[in-house]
Design a protein around this motif. Structure first.
Motif, mmCIF file in Angstrom:
data_model
loop_
_atom_site.group_PDB
_atom_site.id
_atom_site.type_symbol
_atom_site.label_atom_id
_atom_site.label_comp_id
_atom_site.label_asym_id
_atom_site.label_seq_id
_atom_site.Cartn_x
_atom_site.Cartn_y
_atom_site.Cartn_z
ATOM 1 N N LEU A 151 15.915 53.215 12.802
ATOM 2 C CA LEU A 151 15.014 54.230 13.347
ATOM 3 C C LEU A 151 13.729 54.277 12.539
ATOM 4 N N GLN A 192 11.327 58.958 14.603
ATOM 5 C CA GLN A 192 12.647 59.143 15.203
ATOM 6 C C GLN A 192 13.596 59.852 14.239
ATOM 7 N N LYS A 193 13.501 59.520 12.962
ATOM 8 C CA LYS A 193 14.324 60.200 11.961
ATOM 9 C C LYS A 193 13.939 61.673 11.863
#
Length: 85
Positions: A43, A47-48
């Motif tokens: 990721l 996204q994290k």
């Protein structure tokens, strides 16, 4: 649909080998299905950030109450060290 008539011996002569061929083909296909899965890409930082529950901004009132406010999250992410280019 085709109607086939005859004795049992004649039927086995006609279809016996075909039935075995189908069974062996099904077995070979079933054993060959195992394919190596592609490696998942890691990721990225955005996204994290979105995945972390503690970082989620939610609407408190209105028609979108309870939904995630991505606009506010984006603004906050851009102020973090990983959000800066």
């Amino acid at each position: 649909m085709v109607k086939v008539e005859g004795t049992l011996e004649e039927m086995y002569e006609l279809f016996g080998d075909a039935r075995q061929m189908v069974k062996s083909a099904k077995r070979s296909v079933a054993s060959g299905k195992k394919v190596a899965a592609k490696a998942k890409r890691p990721l990225n930082s955005w996204q994290k950030y979105v995945k972390a529950n503690s970082k989620k901004f939610k609407y408190k009132s209105g028609t979108k109450k309870g939904q995630i406010n991505l606009k506010a999250m984006s603004r906050a992410f851009k102020k973090t060290r990983k959000g800066k280019k």
